[in-house]
Scaffold this active site. Structure first.
Site, PDB file in Angstrom:
ATOM      1  N   SER A  63       0.853  -1.181   0.000  1.00 19.93           N
ATOM      2  CA  SER A  63       0.000   0.000   0.000  1.00 19.93           C
ATOM      3  C   SER A  63       0.890   1.232   0.000  1.00 19.93           C
ATOM      4  CB  SER A  63      -0.856  -0.025   1.274  1.00 19.93           C
ATOM      5  OG  SER A  63      -1.436   1.227   1.550  1.00 19.93           O
ATOM      6  N   TYR A 112      -2.230  -0.678  10.715  1.00 20.13           N
ATOM      7  CA  TYR A 112      -2.177  -1.011   9.283  1.00 20.13           C
ATOM      8  C   TYR A 112      -0.871  -0.521   8.664  1.00 20.13           C
ATOM      9  CZ  TYR A 112      -3.655  -1.230   4.374  1.00 20.13           C
ATOM     10  OH  TYR A 112      -3.745  -1.496   3.023  1.00 20.13           O
TER      11      TYR A 112
END
Length: 253
Positions: free
Chosen positions: A142, A155
């Site tokens: 990501s 995350y």
């Protein structure tokens, strides 16, 4: 051993494992690899992954954070198709909480899927790829591999760990003919935030407008990058985190 799919496409005769395969990027990647001739072990944590069953696609209901799940996935590939060529570590979860409100279970839950799961599946894949002297591992990261914003500490930490796992493992793997890389995806219209927002896909579509490209990606767009990195066309790419984030990682706030 089951018969392989009829050879066709750039992945003809290849065997792949894709985690998080029931929806979003994982589903798009499973469909793309299979359409190009690969036989796929499609791993998902819910029974909905079973709907993917067809010749050349074997669904496996499993929790990627469990050691035996990785062992079963690789064993399934060997049992049915005799080898493993490609691993796509795609399974991921996210929570949105300030750090001071986050429990240890919250933190560990995210790390166990996003980072530990990739470690376990990569380890088991390497154990069969090393003797074969060939293979490709693609991790789905990501822009949070490098950047962060409030309430995604767990995350972001997991994706930072995934980026470093990619780099470190790539150096161990390449001497055995195995390439390890990652995709740094931007906002993609998937179901990953459905437990946080009433309409998670609409939230991601809107959030994606912050990127220079002014939109979120479709899962199929990220699947194309994954497939490229898994293919021989990416034969000279080793240890890279290829950003497919619409310019998010290069733009100032």
């Amino acid at each position: 051993m089951k018969a392989l799919t009829t050879p066709r496409g750039k992945f003809a005769g290849k065997v792949a494992i894709v985690t998080g395969a029931a929806s979003g990027i994982g589903l798009a990647t499973t469909e793309l690899l299979h359409s190009e001739g690969a036989n796929v072990i499609a791993v998902g944590c819910g029974s909905n992954v079973e709907a993917l069953a067809r010749p050349g696609v074997i669904p496996l209901v499993a929790d990627v954070a469990r050691e035996d799940s990785a062992e079963r996935a690789v064993a399934t590939a060997i049992e049915h198709f005799g080898k493993l060529d490609i691993l796509v570590n795609n399974a991921a979860i996210i929570i949105n909480k300030p750090l001071v409100e986050m429990s240890l279970d919250d933190w560990n839950g995210v790390q166990s899927v996003n980072a530990t799961g990739a470690f376990l599946f990569s380890r088991e894949a390497m154990r069969v790829m090393v003797p074969a002297k060939a293979g490709a591992i693609v991790n789905v990261g990501s822009y949070a591999c490098y950047q962060a914003f409030p309430q995604i500490a767990a995350y972001a930490a997991s994706k930072g760990a995934l980026a470093q796992l990619t780099r470190a493992l790539s150096l161990e793997a390449i001497e055995h003919g195995i390439r390890v890389n990652a995709v740094g995806s931007g906002d993609v219209i998937t179901n990953i935030t459905n437990h946080i927002h009433t309409d998670g896909q609409a939230f991601l579509a809107e959030h994606g407008k912050r990127a220079p490209i002014r939109r979120a990606a479709q899962p199929e767009e990220i699947a194309e990058v994954i497939a490229f990195l898994a293919s021989e066309k990416a034969s000279f790419i080793v240890g890279a985190v290829v950003m497919a984030d619409g310019g998010m990682s290069v733009a100032l706030p």
